[in-house]
Design an enzyme around this catalytic site. Structure first.
Site, PDB file in Angstrom:
ATOM      1  N   LYS A 201       0.816  -1.084  -0.032  1.00 19.42           N
ATOM      2  CA  LYS A 201       0.019  -0.076   0.024  1.00 19.42           C
ATOM      3  C   LYS A 201       1.000   1.197   0.101  1.00 19.42           C
ATOM      4  CE  LYS A 201      -3.678   2.432   2.597  1.00 19.42           C
ATOM      5  NZ  LYS A 201      -4.735   2.173   3.625  1.00 19.42           N
ATOM      6  N   LYS A 255      -2.019  -1.447  -3.730  1.00 19.56           N
ATOM      7  CA  LYS A 255      -2.898  -0.217  -3.822  1.00 19.56           C
ATOM      8  C   LYS A 255      -2.288   1.013  -3.625  1.00 19.56           C
ATOM      9  CE  LYS A 255      -6.233   1.954  -0.468  1.00 19.56           C
ATOM     10  NZ  LYS A 255      -6.644   1.624   0.791  1.00 19.56           N
TER      11      LYS A 255
HETATM   12  N1  LIG Z   1      -8.154   1.200   3.546  1.00 24.78           N
HETATM   13  C1  LIG Z   1      -8.933   1.552   2.579  1.00 24.78           C
HETATM   14  C2  LIG Z   1      -8.511   2.718   1.868  1.00 24.78           C
HETATM   15  O1  LIG Z   1      -7.514   3.337   2.322  1.00 24.78           O
HETATM   16  C3  LIG Z   1      -9.263   3.102   0.529  1.00 24.78           C
HETATM   17  C4  LIG Z   1      -8.550   4.182  -0.110  1.00 24.78           C
HETATM   18  C5  LIG Z   1      -9.268   4.994  -1.284  1.00 24.78           C
HETATM   19  O2  LIG Z   1     -10.097   4.512  -1.790  1.00 24.78           O
HETATM   20  O3  LIG Z   1      -8.842   5.975  -1.601  1.00 24.78           O
END
Ligand SMILES: NCC(=O)CCC(=O)O
Ligand SMILES: [Mg+2]
Length: 331
Positions: A201, A255
């Site tokens: 992440k 992510k």
């Molecule tokens: N823990 C989940 C997220 O941080 C989602 C971030 C996003 O959709 O911008």
């Protein structure tokens, strides 16, 4: 070798729709989609989120309807995020451990209504529960403490598993949390509860609208660069993934999504495990901004971007466009 022109003409196979269908290498189906949804207090409440046009927070009763909609569309799993009331946020984020918090109530309500017909993935991190908006506990100098935070994340995971979570998804990026959570789940008899680790992440500029959605944007005073990854790095992503797999992750996530498909591809080729990606809020907002500006076709952009995740090697994609995409895929 593909051969030489004119004996070989790659356009031959593209000349008709039936032939294009026959040669298609990647197929996107509703089963590839995980739908992130935001929960809010109250009853009969839909709260639209300004920075995510088309996305709302739902009270638990209406969340059950969204879950039913998803199951009917063939979406296999929901990812749930709570917008915790301001007065329930604290420095230590202890609301994450409350068996009656918003997340747990939503889990129980969906399970009661739908049984096992849809998977429920829960976010493990403290940012929706802390008064400072960081994902963990703060030391005196403001540094996010690792081992102390992991202890709370273990409690948060057990709390969610007891309420019916199928997949625990730690998004916090503390070191060692996967092993600690796996051990605790085994000890408490949650042997079939999966862990999908947010393994790679990145500290990204694409998360802004999400922080509005869970109400942490105004609270967060600095950034998350001491725990989330530097967007410049790829070798480090492989180490992160390897460690989480060694610690017992069933699947891993990269992510954000589209700008990080090179990471997805490297992780897939290196480890040959299920890899998921999160098309995050800023990516969703960019598509919607293009549509609003008249410079993009929503349906085409949604399907093309999601197909790109599959082509890169993803087993599935978390996307705010999940229900819309599933409807398009059903024709
Ligand atoms: N823990 C989940 C997220 O941080 C989602 C971030 C996003 O959709 O911008
Ligand atoms: Mg890690």
């Amino acid at each position: 070798m593909t051969g030489t022109f004119p004996h070989t003409r790659l356009r031959r196979a593209r000349a008709t729709a039936w032939s294009r269908a026959m040669h298609r290498e990647t197929i996107l189906t509703p089963a590839d989609l995980i739908w992130p949804l935001f929960i809010t207090e109250g009853e009969g409440i839909e709260e639209p989120i300004d920075s995510l046009p088309g996305v709302s927070r739902w009270s638990v009763d209406l969340m059950v309807e969204r879950a039913r909609e998803a199951a009917d569309l063939g979406i296999p799993c929901l990812a749930l995020f709570p917008n915790t009331e301001r007065e329930r946020r604290s420095d230590d984020g202890k609301e994450a451990l409350n068996p009656d918090n918003l997340m747990c109530r939503a889990l129980r309500a969906i399970r009661d209504a739908l049984g096992d017909s849809i998977g429920l993935l829960t976010d493990v991190a403290l940012d929706p529960y802390t008064s400072h908006g960081q994902d963990g506990l703060l030391g005196e100098d403001g540094y996010v403490l690792n081992d102390e935070t992991v202890e709370v994340l273990v409690g948060q995971s057990l709390n969610q598993a007891a309420a019916g979570a199928d997949i625990i998804a730690p998004s916090d990026m503390m070191d060692g949390r996967i092993g600690a959570i796996r051990d605790a789940l085994e000890d408490e008899g949650h042997t079939n509860v999966q862990i999908m680790s947010y393994a790679a992440k990145y500290a990204s500029a694409f998360y802004g609208p999400f922080r509005d959605a869970v109400g942490s944007r105004g609270l967060l005073k600095s950034d998350k660069k001491t725990y989330q990854m530097d967007p410049a790095n790829t070798e480090e992503a492989l180490r992160e993934v390897e460690m989480d797999l060694d610690e017992g992750a069933d699947s891993v996530m990269v992510k954000p999504g589209l700008p990080y498909l090179d990471i997805v591809r490297r992780v897939k080729e290196t480890f040959e495990v299920p890899v998921f990606a999160y098309q995050v809020s800023g990516e969703y907002a960019m598509i919607e901004a293009a549509v609003a500006a008249g410079t993009g076709d929503r349906d085409a952009l949604v399907l093309e971007t999601l197909l790109a995740f599959k082509r890169a090697g993803c087993s599935g994609v978390l996307t705010y466009h999940a229900a819309h995409a599933a409807r398009l895929l059903h024709g």
